[in-house]
Write a protein that holds these residues in place. Structure first.
Motif, PDB file in Angstrom:
ATOM      1  N   VAL A 125       0.839  -1.200   0.000  1.00  0.00           N
ATOM      2  CA  VAL A 125       0.000   0.000   0.000  1.00  0.00           C
ATOM      3  C   VAL A 125       0.872   1.248   0.000  1.00  0.00           C
ATOM      4  O   VAL A 125       0.660   2.177  -0.782  1.00  0.00           O
ATOM      5  CB  VAL A 125      -0.964   0.006   1.212  1.00  0.00           C
ATOM      6  CG1 VAL A 125      -1.644   1.362   1.368  1.00  0.00           C
ATOM      7  CG2 VAL A 125      -2.007  -1.088   1.085  1.00  0.00           C
ATOM      8  N   GLN A 126       1.890   1.249   0.850  1.00  0.00           N
ATOM      9  CA  GLN A 126       2.780   2.413   0.941  1.00  0.00           C
ATOM     10  C   GLN A 126       3.504   2.648  -0.378  1.00  0.00           C
ATOM     11  O   GLN A 126       3.571   3.779  -0.860  1.00  0.00           O
ATOM     12  CB  GLN A 126       3.789   2.218   2.065  1.00  0.00           C
ATOM     13  CG  GLN A 126       4.674   3.429   2.274  1.00  0.00           C
ATOM     14  CD  GLN A 126       5.578   3.294   3.491  1.00  0.00           C
ATOM     15  OE1 GLN A 126       5.575   2.279   4.175  1.00  0.00           O
ATOM     16  NE2 GLN A 126       6.344   4.324   3.754  1.00  0.00           N
ATOM     17  N   SER A 127       4.025   1.607  -0.989  1.00  0.00           N
ATOM     18  CA  SER A 127       4.760   1.799  -2.253  1.00  0.00           C
ATOM     19  C   SER A 127       3.817   2.247  -3.371  1.00  0.00           C
ATOM     20  O   SER A 127       4.185   3.066  -4.211  1.00  0.00           O
ATOM     21  CB  SER A 127       5.542   0.552  -2.643  1.00  0.00           C
ATOM     22  OG  SER A 127       4.683  -0.518  -2.910  1.00  0.00           O
ATOM     23  N   LYS A 128       2.580   1.757  -3.375  1.00  0.00           N
ATOM     24  CA  LYS A 128       1.606   2.185  -4.390  1.00  0.00           C
ATOM     25  C   LYS A 128       1.273   3.672  -4.203  1.00  0.00           C
ATOM     26  O   LYS A 128       1.178   4.420  -5.181  1.00  0.00           O
ATOM     27  CB  LYS A 128       0.337   1.338  -4.289  1.00  0.00           C
ATOM     28  CG  LYS A 128      -0.656   1.615  -5.371  1.00  0.00           C
ATOM     29  CD  LYS A 128      -0.140   1.155  -6.710  1.00  0.00           C
ATOM     30  CE  LYS A 128      -1.203   1.290  -7.764  1.00  0.00           C
ATOM     31  NZ  LYS A 128      -0.710   0.967  -9.089  1.00  0.00           N
ATOM     32  N   LEU A 129       1.140   4.097  -2.956  1.00  0.00           N
ATOM     33  CA  LEU A 129       0.860   5.517  -2.696  1.00  0.00           C
ATOM     34  C   LEU A 129       2.034   6.392  -3.117  1.00  0.00           C
ATOM     35  O   LEU A 129       1.838   7.483  -3.650  1.00  0.00           O
ATOM     36  CB  LEU A 129       0.528   5.737  -1.221  1.00  0.00           C
ATOM     37  CG  LEU A 129      -0.820   5.188  -0.756  1.00  0.00           C
ATOM     38  CD1 LEU A 129      -0.976   5.354   0.745  1.00  0.00           C
ATOM     39  CD2 LEU A 129      -1.971   5.853  -1.494  1.00  0.00           C
ATOM     40  N   LEU A 130       3.249   5.919  -2.876  1.00  0.00           N
ATOM     41  CA  LEU A 130       4.433   6.686  -3.300  1.00  0.00           C
ATOM     42  C   LEU A 130       4.498   6.793  -4.816  1.00  0.00           C
ATOM     43  O   LEU A 130       4.907   7.823  -5.357  1.00  0.00           O
ATOM     44  CB  LEU A 130       5.706   6.050  -2.745  1.00  0.00           C
ATOM     45  CG  LEU A 130       5.949   6.264  -1.257  1.00  0.00           C
ATOM     46  CD1 LEU A 130       7.103   5.402  -0.766  1.00  0.00           C
ATOM     47  CD2 LEU A 130       6.206   7.729  -0.939  1.00  0.00           C
ATOM     48  N   GLN A 131       4.079   5.752  -5.520  1.00  0.00           N
ATOM     49  CA  GLN A 131       4.089   5.775  -6.987  1.00  0.00           C
ATOM     50  C   GLN A 131       3.029   6.712  -7.554  1.00  0.00           C
ATOM     51  O   GLN A 131       3.236   7.327  -8.593  1.00  0.00           O
ATOM     52  CB  GLN A 131       3.838   4.368  -7.544  1.00  0.00           C
ATOM     53  CG  GLN A 131       4.954   3.389  -7.327  1.00  0.00           C
ATOM     54  CD  GLN A 131       4.531   1.962  -7.690  1.00  0.00           C
ATOM     55  OE1 GLN A 131       3.494   1.747  -8.303  1.00  0.00           O
ATOM     56  NE2 GLN A 131       5.354   1.002  -7.300  1.00  0.00           N
ATOM     57  N   THR A 132       1.884   6.793  -6.875  1.00  0.00           N
ATOM     58  CA  THR A 132       0.765   7.554  -7.428  1.00  0.00           C
ATOM     59  C   THR A 132       0.642   8.977  -6.881  1.00  0.00           C
ATOM     60  O   THR A 132      -0.279   9.695  -7.259  1.00  0.00           O
ATOM     61  CB  THR A 132      -0.564   6.801  -7.163  1.00  0.00           C
ATOM     62  OG1 THR A 132      -0.699   6.587  -5.764  1.00  0.00           O
ATOM     63  CG2 THR A 132      -0.594   5.482  -7.904  1.00  0.00           C
TER      64      THR A 132
END
Length: 182
Positions: A125-132
């Protein structure tokens, strides 16, 4: 009105921090002041009491914090008390902290799920938020709300992404109620 007060005073404190190149230092000091006020309920009551003169309140704050926090923060606390804005102090501090985090590229996400996430899921979840998002780092806050049934709700600032099953069921119910049989 309270939001305007916190923004006005928080912005002023932020400008001082940037001018003096003390944003991180002031953030740490604010954390210490918040902790002191939270742990000393009597002090908080004294500073909120309408019957105690401003001068006494200012003297108390001066006695407690002068020499322990920067002159900038001590002076700021004096101004807040002299303008009778002590009740807005926590909101002012929160505005300042949010502003510093924004400038430093730190996002704050509140993730609510129906069940506890595993560490791998939290990392995903954290990495997806950083990407988006445009943030370089994310400060994550997780909570569980079984009434969501499934899915998750993510809030970053004023933006909310709600992919919970509860919301989807509510939406379907509204659509079904709007169907006109005829």
């Amino acid at each position: 009105m309270a939001k305007l007060v916190s923004k006005t005073y928080g912005e002023a404190l932020f400008e001082i921090a940037i001018e003096e190149n003390k944003a991180q230092e002031l953030m740490e000091e604010i954390g210490a002041v918040q902790k002191a006020l939270k742990e000393n309920v009597e002090l908080d009551k004294l500073l909120k009491h309408p019957g105690i003169p401003k001068q006494e309140k200012m003297q108390v704050m001066d006695n407690i914090f002068k020499g322990r926090v920067s002159d900038e923060l001590t002076g700021f606390l004096q101004i807040v008390i002299s303008k009778e804005r002590y009740n807005d102090l926590q909101a002012i501090f929160q505005y300042f902290i949010d502003k510093v985090k924004e400038v430093e590229g730190i996002g704050v996400a509140y993730v609510t799920t129906a069940v506890e996430l595993t560490e791998d899921q939290k990392t995903a979840v954290q990495s997806k938020l950083l990407q988006t998002t445009a943030y370089q780092t994310m400060e994550m806050h997780y909570s569980v709300d079984s009434s969501l049934i499934g899915g998750m709700v993510i809030r970053i600032n004023d933006r909310v992404v709600d992919s919970s099953i509860r919301t989807k069921l509510n939406d379907m119910t509204k659509q079904l109620l709007n169907i006109q049989l005829g």
